[in-house]
Design a protein around this motif. Structure first.
Motif, PDB file in Angstrom:
ATOM      1  N   TYR A   1       0.842  -1.203   0.000  1.00 56.38           N
ATOM      2  CA  TYR A   1       0.000   0.000   0.000  1.00 56.38           C
ATOM      3  C   TYR A   1       0.876   1.253   0.000  1.00 56.38           C
ATOM      4  N   PRO A   2       0.661   2.178  -0.964  1.00 53.85           N
ATOM      5  CA  PRO A   2       1.539   3.350  -1.074  1.00 53.85           C
ATOM      6  C   PRO A   2       0.982   4.607  -0.422  1.00 53.85           C
ATOM      7  N   GLY A   3       0.002   4.481   0.470  1.00 54.69           N
ATOM      8  CA  GLY A   3      -0.645   5.651   1.059  1.00 54.69           C
ATOM      9  C   GLY A   3       0.257   6.439   2.001  1.00 54.69           C
ATOM     10  N   LEU A   4      -0.174   7.645   2.320  1.00 49.47           N
ATOM     11  CA  LEU A   4       0.611   8.547   3.168  1.00 49.47           C
ATOM     12  C   LEU A   4       0.879   7.943   4.545  1.00 49.47           C
ATOM     13  N   GLY A   5      -0.168   7.356   5.159  1.00 51.02           N
ATOM     14  CA  GLY A   5       0.017   6.769   6.482  1.00 51.02           C
ATOM     15  C   GLY A   5       1.019   5.634   6.464  1.00 51.02           C
ATOM     16  N   ALA A   6       0.962   4.796   5.435  1.00 54.18           N
ATOM     17  CA  ALA A   6       1.906   3.687   5.323  1.00 54.18           C
ATOM     18  C   ALA A   6       3.332   4.202   5.184  1.00 54.18           C
ATOM     19  N   GLU A   7       3.509   5.251   4.394  1.00 56.36           N
ATOM     20  CA  GLU A   7       4.858   5.815   4.230  1.00 56.36           C
ATOM     21  C   GLU A   7       5.338   6.443   5.535  1.00 56.36           C
ATOM     22  N   GLU A   8       4.447   7.097   6.256  1.00 58.63           N
ATOM     23  CA  GLU A   8       4.827   7.721   7.533  1.00 58.63           C
ATOM     24  C   GLU A   8       5.249   6.664   8.555  1.00 58.63           C
ATOM     25  N   ARG A   9       4.650   5.478   8.488  1.00 58.58           N
ATOM     26  CA  ARG A   9       4.973   4.417   9.446  1.00 58.58           C
ATOM     27  C   ARG A   9       6.102   3.510   8.959  1.00 58.58           C
ATOM     28  N   GLY A  10       6.750   3.876   7.851  1.00 54.92           N
ATOM     29  CA  GLY A  10       7.960   3.171   7.443  1.00 54.92           C
ATOM     30  C   GLY A  10       7.734   1.998   6.513  1.00 54.92           C
ATOM     31  N   GLN A  11       6.945   2.195   5.460  1.00 55.70           N
ATOM     32  CA  GLN A  11       6.673   1.113   4.524  1.00 55.70           C
ATOM     33  C   GLN A  11       7.953   0.569   3.891  1.00 55.70           C
ATOM     34  N   ALA A  12       8.799   1.467   3.403  1.00 59.98           N
ATOM     35  CA  ALA A  12      10.032   1.035   2.732  1.00 59.98           C
ATOM     36  C   ALA A  12      10.957   0.295   3.703  1.00 59.98           C
ATOM     37  N   GLU A  13      11.050   0.792   4.927  1.00 59.23           N
ATOM     38  CA  GLU A  13      11.912   0.135   5.920  1.00 59.23           C
ATOM     39  C   GLU A  13      11.385  -1.251   6.271  1.00 59.23           C
ATOM     40  N   ALA A  14      10.066  -1.379   6.383  1.00 57.03           N
ATOM     41  CA  ALA A  14       9.472  -2.675   6.725  1.00 57.03           C
ATOM     42  C   ALA A  14       9.744  -3.701   5.629  1.00 57.03           C
ATOM     43  N   ILE A  15       9.618  -3.277   4.374  1.00 49.25           N
ATOM     44  CA  ILE A  15       9.895  -4.181   3.253  1.00 49.25           C
ATOM     45  C   ILE A  15      11.373  -4.562   3.243  1.00 49.25           C
ATOM     46  N   ALA A  16      12.236  -3.568   3.391  1.00 52.78           N
ATOM     47  CA  ALA A  16      13.679  -3.837   3.382  1.00 52.78           C
ATOM     48  C   ALA A  16      14.078  -4.774   4.521  1.00 52.78           C
ATOM     49  N   ARG A  17      13.483  -4.583   5.680  1.00 50.92           N
ATOM     50  CA  ARG A  17      13.796  -5.439   6.826  1.00 50.92           C
ATOM     51  C   ARG A  17      13.395  -6.879   6.550  1.00 50.92           C
ATOM     52  N   ASN A  18      12.232  -7.071   5.921  1.00 49.56           N
ATOM     53  CA  ASN A  18      11.810  -8.430   5.587  1.00 49.56           C
ATOM     54  C   ASN A  18      12.754  -9.084   4.586  1.00 49.56           C
ATOM     55  N   LEU A  19      13.206  -8.319   3.590  1.00 49.86           N
ATOM     56  CA  LEU A  19      14.145  -8.864   2.610  1.00 49.86           C
ATOM     57  C   LEU A  19      15.405  -9.374   3.310  1.00 49.86           C
ATOM     58  N   LEU A  20      15.916  -8.582   4.228  1.00 47.61           N
ATOM     59  CA  LEU A  20      17.135  -8.959   4.950  1.00 47.61           C
ATOM     60  C   LEU A  20      16.900 -10.184   5.826  1.00 47.61           C
ATOM     61  N   GLU A  21      15.852 -10.141   6.638  1.00 48.09           N
ATOM     62  CA  GLU A  21      15.643 -11.209   7.611  1.00 48.09           C
ATOM     63  C   GLU A  21      15.237 -12.526   6.952  1.00 48.09           C
ATOM     64  N   MET A  22      14.432 -12.454   5.884  1.00 47.55           N
ATOM     65  CA  MET A  22      14.047 -13.696   5.204  1.00 47.55           C
ATOM     66  C   MET A  22      15.255 -14.362   4.557  1.00 47.55           C
ATOM     67  N   SER A  23      16.233 -13.559   4.120  1.00 46.02           N
ATOM     68  CA  SER A  23      17.406 -14.138   3.458  1.00 46.02           C
ATOM     69  C   SER A  23      18.248 -14.982   4.404  1.00 46.02           C
ATOM     70  N   ARG A  24      18.074 -14.798   5.724  1.00 38.68           N
ATOM     71  CA  ARG A  24      18.908 -15.544   6.669  1.00 38.68           C
ATOM     72  C   ARG A  24      18.112 -16.346   7.704  1.00 38.68           C
ATOM     73  N   LEU A  25      16.818 -16.555   7.458  1.00 38.37           N
ATOM     74  CA  LEU A  25      16.044 -17.428   8.346  1.00 38.37           C
ATOM     75  C   LEU A  25      16.624 -18.836   8.332  1.00 38.37           C
ATOM     76  N   ARG A  26      16.729 -19.444   9.496  1.00 33.69           N
ATOM     77  CA  ARG A  26      17.368 -20.750   9.612  1.00 33.69           C
ATOM     78  C   ARG A  26      16.333 -21.882   9.624  1.00 33.69           C
ATOM     79  N   VAL A  27      15.320 -21.725   8.792  1.00 33.74           N
ATOM     80  CA  VAL A  27      14.316 -22.769   8.581  1.00 33.74           C
ATOM     81  C   VAL A  27      13.983 -22.794   7.091  1.00 33.74           C
ATOM     82  N   PRO A  28      13.463 -23.914   6.578  1.00 36.81           N
ATOM     83  CA  PRO A  28      13.053 -23.951   5.170  1.00 36.81           C
ATOM     84  C   PRO A  28      11.958 -22.934   4.882  1.00 36.81           C
ATOM     85  N   THR A  29      12.037 -22.285   3.724  1.00 38.68           N
ATOM     86  CA  THR A  29      11.036 -21.287   3.346  1.00 38.68           C
ATOM     87  C   THR A  29      10.578 -21.533   1.906  1.00 38.68           C
TER      88      THR A  29
END
Length: 281
Positions: free
Chosen positions: A125-153
């Motif tokens: 969702y690209p809305g103003l509230g989502a951007e204010e609450r850190g949409q880009a950071e949340a997506i980036a954090r998931n990319l990083l953390e999913m890349s190193r999860l120690r379980v099958p995905t």
């Protein structure tokens, strides 16, 4: 040629094969992620909230069973009725949705449970509230953390897999795509509006973008195409879920047989190599 005549000629154009796939991926009767989850898994127990802001109703997370295997399941919710669609934000997650998903992935990692995500969204969702609450950071954090999860995905693109909104749930050991699903960085309509300043050229954009299942598989962006019932998954939800369930069990068995260190290393190497190409001077 007048503007009216031009509009008529565009409407009269033959529907391209690429656009036929798009219409199937967007078919109103096509099963959504939760439709697959309800049919493929048992004992689904939902987990709510991101423990920071709220509970995004566009994203569902919960523990479930795939046969005898206990797993974490994640899927975006699009809603059926108009009221539900508005409530679920048409399946487009806010940052709290991605943070909820990540919180649940960490729980799954703690208890050594594989993570399986289902994706059918045109983007975050690209809305103003989502951007204010850190949409880009949340997506980036998931990319990083999913890349190193120690379980099958495992991730499954069931309809539309759009941009970073989809990728934030798809950095997985195995990325599967249904036969008539799409994986793209931007919708054909938006691409046409940017390239030709006219969304009416959406079919031309769809052909050029190479976003269908066979095309993204050829580019190495997905690991396997999952067959659908004849005519598309919307023609038979039960059969579509059955085909997908069998493929999920096969891949999960293969991934569980791998040592954790090898699993994480292979996942990271796979995403480092996607979209690399070389030319000779």
């Amino acid at each position: 040629m007048s503007e009216q005549e031009s509009g008529i000629s565009i409407q009269a154009q033959a529907v391209s094969p690429a656009w036929i796939r798009i219409e199937r991926a967007r078919h109103p009767q096509r099963p959504y992620p939760m439709d697959f989850i309800e049919r493929v898994f048992t004992d689904f127990s939902e987990i709510h909230g991101d423990r920071a802001y709220g509970d995004d109703e566009a994203v569902a997370c919960g523990m479930a069973r795939l046969g005898t295997e206990e797993v974490l399941v994640i899927g975006n919710r699009k809603g059926g009725s108009t009221r539900d669609r508005v409530r679920r934000n048409f399946g487009m997650p806010h940052p709290e949705g991605y943070r909820k998903a990540l919180r649940c992935m960490r729980i799954a990692e703690k208890f050594s449970r594989p993570v399986i995500s289902f994706i059918d969204l045109p983007g975050a969702y690209p809305g103003l509230g989502a951007e204010e609450r850190g949409q880009a950071e949340a997506i980036a954090r998931n990319l990083l953390e999913m890349s190193r999860l120690r379980v099958p995905t495992i991730s499954v693109i069931t309809g539309e897999g759009g941009s970073g909104g989809a990728l934030a749930l798809a950095v997985s050991d195995r990325v599967l795509i249904l036969e008539n699903a799409l994986y793209f960085v931007i919708t054909p309509e938006s691409c046409a509006a940017i390239m030709w300043r006219d969304a009416a050229h959406k079919q031309l954009a769809a052909e050029a973008m190479r976003i269908s299942a066979p095309e993204v598989a050829a580019l190495g962006c997905v690991d396997e195409i999952v067959s659908e019932p004849p005519g598309g998954a919307h023609t038979d939800h039960e059969a579509g879920a059955g085909l997908l369930g069998s493929v999920l069990k096969k891949h999960l068995a293969e991934l569980k047989a791998m040592p954790v260190e090898a699993l994480v290393a292979a996942r990271q190497q796979k995403f480092r190599n996607i979209a690399q190409f070389y030319t000779e001077g």
